[in-house]
Design a protein around this motif. Sequence first.
Motif, PDB file in Angstrom:
ATOM      1  N   GLY A  59       0.815  -1.203   0.000  1.00 26.09           N
ATOM      2  CA  GLY A  59       0.000   0.000   0.000  1.00 26.09           C
ATOM      3  C   GLY A  59       0.846   1.249   0.000  1.00 26.09           C
ATOM      4  N   VAL A  60       0.150   2.380   0.046  1.00 25.66           N
ATOM      5  CA  VAL A  60       0.830   3.671   0.038  1.00 25.66           C
ATOM      6  C   VAL A  60       1.678   3.832   1.287  1.00 25.66           C
ATOM      7  CG1 VAL A  60       0.454   6.155  -0.012  1.00 25.66           C
ATOM      8  CG2 VAL A  60      -1.003   4.661  -1.358  1.00 25.66           C
ATOM      9  N   SER A  61       1.341   3.111   2.353  1.00 26.07           N
ATOM     10  CA  SER A  61       2.049   3.268   3.615  1.00 26.07           C
ATOM     11  C   SER A  61       3.389   2.540   3.642  1.00 26.07           C
ATOM     12  CB  SER A  61       1.171   2.754   4.768  1.00 26.07           C
ATOM     13  OG  SER A  61       0.868   1.377   4.590  1.00 26.07           O
ATOM     14  N   GLU A  62       3.757   1.879   2.546  1.00 32.20           N
ATOM     15  CA  GLU A  62       5.043   1.193   2.514  1.00 32.20           C
ATOM     16  C   GLU A  62       6.156   2.199   2.815  1.00 32.20           C
ATOM     17  OE1 GLU A  62       7.727  -1.706  -0.415  1.00 32.20           O
ATOM     18  OE2 GLU A  62       5.781  -0.958  -1.055  1.00 32.20           O
ATOM     19  N   PRO A  63       7.107   1.857   3.679  1.00 31.40           N
ATOM     20  CA  PRO A  63       8.151   2.821   4.044  1.00 31.40           C
ATOM     21  C   PRO A  63       9.035   3.178   2.855  1.00 31.40           C
ATOM     22  CG  PRO A  63       8.680   0.636   4.880  1.00 31.40           C
ATOM     23  CD  PRO A  63       7.269   0.556   4.368  1.00 31.40           C
ATOM     24  N   PHE A  64       9.580   4.387   2.897  1.00 30.74           N
ATOM     25  CA  PHE A  64      10.469   4.810   1.816  1.00 30.74           C
ATOM     26  C   PHE A  64      11.517   5.762   2.352  1.00 30.74           C
ATOM     27  CE2 PHE A  64       7.190   8.030   1.924  1.00 30.74           C
ATOM     28  CZ  PHE A  64       7.779   9.217   1.506  1.00 30.74           C
ATOM     29  N   SER A  65      12.630   5.806   1.642  1.00 31.05           N
ATOM     30  CA  SER A  65      13.755   6.676   1.982  1.00 31.05           C
ATOM     31  C   SER A  65      13.814   7.847   1.015  1.00 31.05           C
ATOM     32  CB  SER A  65      15.083   5.902   1.900  1.00 31.05           C
ATOM     33  OG  SER A  65      15.068   4.736   2.681  1.00 31.05           O
ATOM     34  N   VAL A  66      14.320   8.972   1.487  1.00 27.30           N
ATOM     35  CA  VAL A  66      14.698  10.082   0.616  1.00 27.30           C
ATOM     36  C   VAL A  66      16.221  10.129   0.577  1.00 27.30           C
ATOM     37  CG1 VAL A  66      14.733  12.580   0.305  1.00 27.30           C
ATOM     38  CG2 VAL A  66      12.631  11.452   1.012  1.00 27.30           C
ATOM     39  N   LEU A  67      16.775  10.221  -0.627  1.00 26.37           N
ATOM     40  CA  LEU A  67      18.223  10.230  -0.816  1.00 26.37           C
ATOM     41  C   LEU A  67      18.659  11.594  -1.335  1.00 26.37           C
ATOM     42  CD1 LEU A  67      21.027   8.916  -1.023  1.00 26.37           C
ATOM     43  CD2 LEU A  67      20.318   7.951  -3.230  1.00 26.37           C
ATOM     44  N   MET A  68      19.539  12.250  -0.585  1.00 26.05           N
ATOM     45  CA  MET A  68      20.036  13.579  -0.939  1.00 26.05           C
ATOM     46  C   MET A  68      21.539  13.613  -0.725  1.00 26.05           C
ATOM     47  SD  MET A  68      19.000  17.305   0.750  1.00 26.05           S
ATOM     48  CE  MET A  68      17.280  17.218   0.245  1.00 26.05           C
ATOM     49  N   SER A  69      22.236  14.352  -1.575  1.00 21.99           N
ATOM     50  CA  SER A  69      23.676  14.542  -1.430  1.00 21.99           C
ATOM     51  C   SER A  69      23.971  16.033  -1.314  1.00 21.99           C
ATOM     52  CB  SER A  69      24.413  13.953  -2.638  1.00 21.99           C
ATOM     53  OG  SER A  69      25.797  14.247  -2.588  1.00 21.99           O
ATOM     54  N   VAL A  70      24.927  16.375  -0.445  1.00 23.39           N
ATOM     55  CA  VAL A  70      25.334  17.763  -0.278  1.00 23.39           C
ATOM     56  C   VAL A  70      26.852  17.837  -0.369  1.00 23.39           C
ATOM     57  CG1 VAL A  70      25.450  17.618   2.256  1.00 23.39           C
ATOM     58  CG2 VAL A  70      25.058  19.836   1.162  1.00 23.39           C
ATOM     59  N   VAL A 117      25.815   9.880   5.780  1.00 18.47           N
ATOM     60  CA  VAL A 117      26.902   9.109   5.179  1.00 18.47           C
ATOM     61  C   VAL A 117      27.978  10.113   4.781  1.00 18.47           C
ATOM     62  CG1 VAL A 117      27.578   7.527   3.336  1.00 18.47           C
ATOM     63  CG2 VAL A 117      25.273   7.390   4.313  1.00 18.47           C
ATOM     64  N   ALA A 118      29.066  10.154   5.538  1.00 15.26           N
ATOM     65  CA  ALA A 118      30.129  11.138   5.290  1.00 15.26           C
ATOM     66  C   ALA A 118      31.245  10.497   4.472  1.00 15.26           C
ATOM     67  CB  ALA A 118      30.674  11.664   6.611  1.00 15.26           C
ATOM     68  N   LEU A 129      25.714   9.080  -4.645  1.00 20.36           N
ATOM     69  CA  LEU A 129      24.406   8.432  -4.653  1.00 20.36           C
ATOM     70  C   LEU A 129      24.528   6.917  -4.510  1.00 20.36           C
ATOM     71  CD1 LEU A 129      22.474  10.515  -7.335  1.00 20.36           C
ATOM     72  CD2 LEU A 129      22.485  10.767  -4.845  1.00 20.36           C
ATOM     73  N   GLU A 130      25.562   6.338  -5.061  1.00 25.04           N
ATOM     74  CA  GLU A 130      25.776   4.900  -4.866  1.00 25.04           C
ATOM     75  C   GLU A 130      26.006   4.596  -3.390  1.00 25.04           C
ATOM     76  OE1 GLU A 130      26.173   1.782  -7.129  1.00 25.04           O
ATOM     77  OE2 GLU A 130      24.495   3.143  -7.534  1.00 25.04           O
ATOM     78  N   ALA A 131      26.801   5.426  -2.724  1.00 21.91           N
ATOM     79  CA  ALA A 131      27.024   5.239  -1.288  1.00 21.91           C
ATOM     80  C   ALA A 131      25.722   5.432  -0.517  1.00 21.91           C
ATOM     81  CB  ALA A 131      28.091   6.210  -0.789  1.00 21.91           C
ATOM     82  N   GLY A 132      24.933   6.396  -0.919  1.00 16.43           N
ATOM     83  CA  GLY A 132      23.666   6.647  -0.245  1.00 16.43           C
ATOM     84  C   GLY A 132      22.665   5.530  -0.457  1.00 16.43           C
ATOM     85  N   LEU A 133      22.591   5.003  -1.676  1.00 15.83           N
ATOM     86  CA  LEU A 133      21.672   3.892  -1.948  1.00 15.83           C
ATOM     87  C   LEU A 133      21.998   2.692  -1.070  1.00 15.83           C
ATOM     88  CD1 LEU A 133      21.132   3.820  -5.819  1.00 15.83           C
ATOM     89  CD2 LEU A 133      19.380   4.068  -4.075  1.00 15.83           C
ATOM     90  N   ALA A 134      23.281   2.435  -0.896  1.00 15.78           N
ATOM     91  CA  ALA A 134      23.694   1.303  -0.061  1.00 15.78           C
ATOM     92  C   ALA A 134      23.264   1.486   1.390  1.00 15.78           C
ATOM     93  CB  ALA A 134      25.209   1.122  -0.140  1.00 15.78           C
ATOM     94  N   ALA A 135      23.097   2.733   1.810  1.00 13.01           N
ATOM     95  CA  ALA A 135      22.717   3.021   3.199  1.00 13.01           C
ATOM     96  C   ALA A 135      21.211   3.108   3.401  1.00 13.01           C
ATOM     97  CB  ALA A 135      23.373   4.330   3.651  1.00 13.01           C
ATOM     98  N   CYS A 136      20.424   3.153   2.311  1.00 12.41           N
ATOM     99  CA  CYS A 136      18.980   3.273   2.439  1.00 12.41           C
ATOM    100  C   CYS A 136      18.392   2.010   3.052  1.00 12.41           C
ATOM    101  CB  CYS A 136      18.341   3.541   1.076  1.00 12.41           C
ATOM    102  SG  CYS A 136      18.613   5.212   0.429  1.00 12.41           S
ATOM    103  N   LEU A 180      15.546  10.020   6.013  1.00 13.83           N
ATOM    104  CA  LEU A 180      16.323  10.826   5.077  1.00 13.83           C
ATOM    105  C   LEU A 180      17.753  10.326   5.135  1.00 13.83           C
ATOM    106  CD1 LEU A 180      16.919  13.285   3.210  1.00 13.83           C
ATOM    107  CD2 LEU A 180      17.213  14.649   5.297  1.00 13.83           C
ATOM    108  N   VAL A 181      18.263   9.857   3.987  1.00 18.14           N
ATOM    109  CA  VAL A 181      19.661   9.448   3.882  1.00 18.14           C
ATOM    110  C   VAL A 181      20.406  10.597   3.211  1.00 18.14           C
ATOM    111  CG1 VAL A 181      21.291   7.810   2.878  1.00 18.14           C
ATOM    112  CG2 VAL A 181      19.101   7.000   3.794  1.00 18.14           C
ATOM    113  N   LEU A 182      21.333  11.182   3.939  1.00 17.72           N
ATOM    114  CA  LEU A 182      22.025  12.385   3.506  1.00 17.72           C
ATOM    115  C   LEU A 182      23.509  12.084   3.350  1.00 17.72           C
ATOM    116  CD1 LEU A 182      21.881  15.391   2.890  1.00 17.72           C
ATOM    117  CD2 LEU A 182      21.922  15.831   5.336  1.00 17.72           C
ATOM    118  N   VAL A 183      23.992  12.157   2.121  1.00 18.01           N
ATOM    119  CA  VAL A 183      25.401  11.898   1.838  1.00 18.01           C
ATOM    120  C   VAL A 183      26.148  13.227   1.835  1.00 18.01           C
ATOM    121  CG1 VAL A 183      27.057  10.883   0.235  1.00 18.01           C
ATOM    122  CG2 VAL A 183      24.748   9.924   0.415  1.00 18.01           C
ATOM    123  N   VAL A 184      27.181  13.304   2.660  1.00 19.50           N
ATOM    124  CA  VAL A 184      28.040  14.488   2.697  1.00 19.50           C
ATOM    125  C   VAL A 184      29.249  14.166   1.828  1.00 19.50           C
ATOM    126  CG1 VAL A 184      29.248  16.139   4.158  1.00 19.50           C
ATOM    127  CG2 VAL A 184      27.222  14.953   5.033  1.00 19.50           C
TER     128      VAL A 184
END
Length: 282
Positions: A2-13, A73-74, A85-92, A40-44
Amino acid sequence: MGVSEPFSVLMSVYAGDDPAFFAAAVASVTVDQTLPPSELVLVVDGPVPEGIATVLRRIEAGEATGPVPVRLVALPRNGGLARALEAGLAACSHSIVARADADDLSLPQRFAVQLPMIASGYDLVGSALVEFAEEDGPDGMVRALPCDASDIAAMARFRDPFNHPTVVYRREAVEVAGGYEHLNKMEDYWLFARMIAHGARVANTDQVLVRYRVGAGAYRRRGGADMLRSELRLQWRMWRSGFTTTTQFARNIAVRGLYRFVPLRLRALMYRRMVRPSASMR
């Protein structure tokens, strides 16, 4: 499912991002959403200046994201968007991943619109976006793209059929296609082409769900020798993989290659022509 399935947001800074824009982007995908993400998975991406570091400390303290947990993810050095983004995907933690950039603004209903589409069976869903220069100023051009899978596949043979900062995808579909590969400014296009080639179920919504920040140098950055080299590498990879025909390869080199070196005013006109929905070229 359903819509309630959990999800991650992936962002890089990274060091070149604006701290105020970064803080606003984070808020737009967390506390401002009617359907907040599960994390929120945030790659530094390498060392950052004090302004960005200050925002990161606020995020770590939970002051900027409300109840949405954050995973940082630093990376020790700046390696570019694809590697970040590859590093961030692995952490999601979750199969569903929504992309967001560190200077754009997701509209409050974005995930409430896109998550049901993913739940209905799509592997990759994008949306229209609107360009803007100042947060309190008027919006600019809307970048809408084909919504039907066959039209998306046709457009992909000439130009990117997705607005990268708007996409939500299944991580497994990204992995089947080989993930992000480093290709300056074009890693997203190359990924989406491979996802389509590997049978990913794709769609766009014509709703504007992201405000895309553009600066005075936006058209200038789309030209020059570095962009031409990336363009040639992209076109070679798409042709070598069989995604484009020899005729399409030659056309793309001629049209898209020329675009990288024409005068700035003409480049702006060509860009506006290419981003129209009717610019789906087979």
